[in-house]
Write an enzyme that holds these catalytic residues in place. Structure first.
Site, mmCIF file in Angstrom:
data_model
loop_
_atom_site.group_PDB
_atom_site.id
_atom_site.type_symbol
_atom_site.label_atom_id
_atom_site.label_comp_id
_atom_site.label_asym_id
_atom_site.label_seq_id
_atom_site.Cartn_x
_atom_site.Cartn_y
_atom_site.Cartn_z
ATOM 1 N N GLY A 163 0.819 -1.209 0.000
ATOM 2 C CA GLY A 163 0.000 0.000 0.000
ATOM 3 C C GLY A 163 0.851 1.257 0.000
ATOM 4 O O GLY A 163 2.081 1.196 0.179
ATOM 5 N N ASN A 164 0.199 2.365 -0.205
ATOM 6 C CA ASN A 164 0.895 3.662 -0.173
ATOM 7 C C ASN A 164 -0.118 4.796 -0.025
ATOM 8 O O ASN A 164 -1.311 4.607 -0.239
ATOM 9 C CB ASN A 164 1.776 3.848 -1.424
ATOM 10 N N SER A 196 7.116 5.862 -3.961
ATOM 11 C CA SER A 196 6.373 4.609 -4.124
ATOM 12 C C SER A 196 6.287 4.207 -5.596
ATOM 13 O O SER A 196 6.163 5.057 -6.483
ATOM 14 C CB SER A 196 4.951 4.823 -3.581
ATOM 15 N N SER A 197 6.315 2.897 -5.828
ATOM 16 C CA SER A 197 6.227 2.392 -7.207
ATOM 17 C C SER A 197 4.891 2.770 -7.861
ATOM 18 O O SER A 197 4.760 2.737 -9.075
ATOM 19 C CB SER A 197 6.381 0.874 -7.213
ATOM 20 N N GLU A 198 3.903 3.139 -7.034
ATOM 21 C CA GLU A 198 2.599 3.531 -7.584
ATOM 22 C C GLU A 198 2.443 5.045 -7.686
ATOM 23 O O GLU A 198 1.317 5.545 -7.735
ATOM 24 C CB GLU A 198 1.459 2.942 -6.742
ATOM 25 N N HIS A 250 -3.797 -2.949 0.211
ATOM 26 C CA HIS A 250 -4.035 -4.339 -0.183
ATOM 27 C C HIS A 250 -4.782 -5.004 0.975
ATOM 28 O O HIS A 250 -4.499 -6.145 1.331
ATOM 29 C CB HIS A 250 -2.707 -5.080 -0.417
ATOM 30 N N HIS A 266 -5.415 -7.120 -6.933
ATOM 31 C CA HIS A 266 -4.415 -6.187 -6.406
ATOM 32 C C HIS A 266 -4.883 -5.514 -5.113
ATOM 33 O O HIS A 266 -4.366 -5.826 -4.055
ATOM 34 C CB HIS A 266 -4.091 -5.160 -7.510
ATOM 35 N N SER A 284 9.264 4.193 -1.544
ATOM 36 C CA SER A 284 9.165 2.812 -2.033
ATOM 37 C C SER A 284 9.863 1.831 -1.087
ATOM 38 O O SER A 284 11.012 2.066 -0.681
ATOM 39 C CB SER A 284 9.811 2.742 -3.421
HETATM 40 ZN ZN LIG Z 1 -0.581 -1.978 -4.623
#
Ligand SMILES: [Zn+2]
Length: 226
Positions: free
Chosen positions: A28-29, A74-76, A99, A160, A45
């Site tokens: 999560g983020n 974050s990767s998102e 998640h 996801h 991240s």
């Molecule tokens: Zn995610």
């Protein structure tokens, strides 16, 4: 420190997300967008929520360019940026992506979150849509998620998790928590083999009711109890 208040909040709500059971490990983020600056403060991240200080929270623009901070965002970050680009003008100024167990369970079943309880109205809608599956952290996922989120303040990402947003982090977080609780109720109904889903008209009546609920005027996402 650029966006100091926002970075403190992102670090604080990350710990809250862990202690409330909405996130395990680094899943999560969270982010907050400042439209005046055109910058967002977003979780770093792969760093544990209890290891994340406000200094670790990244400040970057909506193209992912870091404006302050030494950590990688974050990767998102592209997913968050896509929502701000499309929806900031409509009150999307903070995002919680989880998640969390039951929301993710429904996302893995390809099931939208339905109006099995009127608390869904805290997300301003009678159904939380679900977008298709594609690899995490990709522009394709960001585009699909925004496109699927045609109504309300949340969307499920297939296989996801959940994205919830609001005018501020508290509201986005409350919606994420409410949708997790609702997803659990729905899953239990599905396990029991019976589910009565409220109609759009019934949820619209709840939305009207929310406007006069509590001590002050409430809007979707601001409900304190139910
Ligand atoms: Zn995610």
């Amino acid at each position: 420190m650029l966006m100091e208040e926002e970075r403190k909040l992102v670090a604080e709500y990350g710990r809250k997300m862990s202690t409330d059971g909405l996130a395990r490990g680094t899943a999560g983020n969270i982010s907050i967008y400042n439209p005046e600056l055109g910058l967002m403060a977003i979780s770093p991240s792969g760093l544990g929520y209890f290891d994340t200080t406000p200094e670790d929270v990244c400040v970057c623009d909506l193209d992912g360019k870091v404006a302050d901070g030494t950590r990688k965002p974050s990767s998102e970050h592209g997913l968050h940026a896509a929502f701000y680009k499309e929806k900031a003008a409509h009150g999307c100024l903070a995002i919680v992506h989880t998640h969390s167990d039951y929301a993710t369970t429904l996302a893995c079943m390809g099931e939208p979150i339905r109006a099995v309880h009127y608390v869904i109205a805290t997300a301003g809608t009678n159904e939380i849509p679900i977008c298709g599956y594609t690899t995490f952290g990709t522009p394709e996922l960001a585009e699909m998620a925004v496109k699927a989120c045609t109504h309300g303040n949340a969307v499920l990402l297939a296989n996801h998790g959940l994205v919830a947003f609001g005018k501020d982090l508290k509201k986005a977080y409350n919606i994420a928590g409410n949708m997790e609780s609702l997803a659990k109720t729905q899953w239990q109904c599905m396990c029991a083999g019976k589910m009565n889903v409220l109609t759009k008209e019934q949820i619209d009546a709840v939305l009207v009711r929310f406007q006069t609920y509590g001590q002050t005027t409430s809007k979707p996402g601001e409900l304190k109890g139910y």
